[in-house]
Design an enzyme around this catalytic site. Structure first.
Site, PDB file in Angstrom:
ATOM      1  N   CYS A  46      35.717  17.771  18.675  1.00 34.57           N
ATOM      2  CA  CYS A  46      36.726  16.989  19.424  1.00 34.57           C
ATOM      3  C   CYS A  46      37.029  17.639  20.763  1.00 34.57           C
ATOM      4  CB  CYS A  46      38.023  16.874  18.622  1.00 34.57           C
ATOM      5  SG  CYS A  46      37.809  16.011  17.070  1.00 34.57           S
ATOM      6  N   THR A  47      37.095  18.952  20.782  1.00 31.47           N
ATOM      7  CA  THR A  47      37.403  19.651  22.032  1.00 31.47           C
ATOM      8  C   THR A  47      36.282  19.426  23.048  1.00 31.47           C
ATOM      9  OG1 THR A  47      38.698  21.247  20.799  1.00 31.47           O
ATOM     10  CG2 THR A  47      37.966  21.933  23.005  1.00 31.47           C
TER      11      THR A  47
END
Ligand code: BEZ
Length: 219
Positions: A46-47
């Site tokens: 996600c990052t």
């Protein structure tokens, strides 16, 4: 129930975001918006995806496309997470809002639930869903990726270009098309119409059926 899909009007939800309260329809306005979800803050894939979106934001803006992220953690968590995202990709700024959904209500209404992913309390998590919403507030495209697979932002940009071109010219884009490549004339366009709509001409691919349905042109 299949949930929100192509052709449906996106629900006009009021969201709590890092940019304050946002109503989805107001946010889309007269342009396009990409509404995309992530399983959770402070997770590795996600990052990287958020950082990628941040660095593509200018390209989306050029095309009149706003971005709206969704992750189930709360807004204060998102604000802390943004520091990591920007540090991961130095120079990138998360200029778009990220909505919170701690009660997991938004992800259900936007068909973003991943049946295979649960948080530590056994609560459902979102998949990597992405809806492209048009000026009519209808869903033009949806991707549903599992948590294990980060999305390809070049592909997201490519489909925006394809959908915006099809909305303008009564054409469609063939497999592996990229901007600048020939496009195909939509099957709903007769040859007589095609001659008027595409004065630059078009090339008919000769196929065994002789049905003359594969017509390439440049726009
Ligand atoms: C990730 O972003 O890396 C991730 C999040 C949830 C489950 C699996 C991977």
């Amino acid at each position: 129930m299949p949930g929100l899909t192509i052709g449906d009007t996106i629900p006009d939800l009021e969201l709590d975001t890092t940019h304050g309260q946002i109503r989805i329809h107001d946010y889309v306005g007269n342009g396009y918006a990409i509404v995309f979800s992530h399983p959770a803050d402070f997770t590795p894939v996600c990052t990287t995806e958020m950082a990628a979106m941040a660095s593509y934001a200018g390209e989306f803006e050029k095309r009149g496309v706003k971005l709206l992220g969704i992750s189930c953690d709360d807004v204060s968590s998102h604000k802390e997470w943004i520091k990591d995202i920007e540090a991961y990709k130095l120079g990138s700024r998360v200029t778009f809002p990220i909505a919170a959904d701690p009660n997991k209500e938004v992800i259900k209404q936007l068909n973003m639930v991943d049946p295979d992913e649960k948080d530590k309390d056994g609560q459902q998590l979102p998949s990597r869903t992405l809806h492209l919403v048009g000026p009519d507030k209808k869903v033009k495209l949806s991707f549903l990726f599992p948590a294990s697979t980060g999305r390809n932002m070049d592909e997201v940009l490519r489909v925006v270009d394809s959908i915006q071109m099809a909305a303008k010219h009564r054409v469609a884009t063939p497999a592996n098309w990229k901007p600048g490549d020939p496009v195909v004339i939509s099957p709903s366009v007769s040859n007589e119409e095609a001659r008027k709509l595409f004065p630059q001409g078009y090339e008919v691919k000769d196929l065994p059926s002789k049905k003359e349905y594969l017509r390439f042109t440049k726009v």
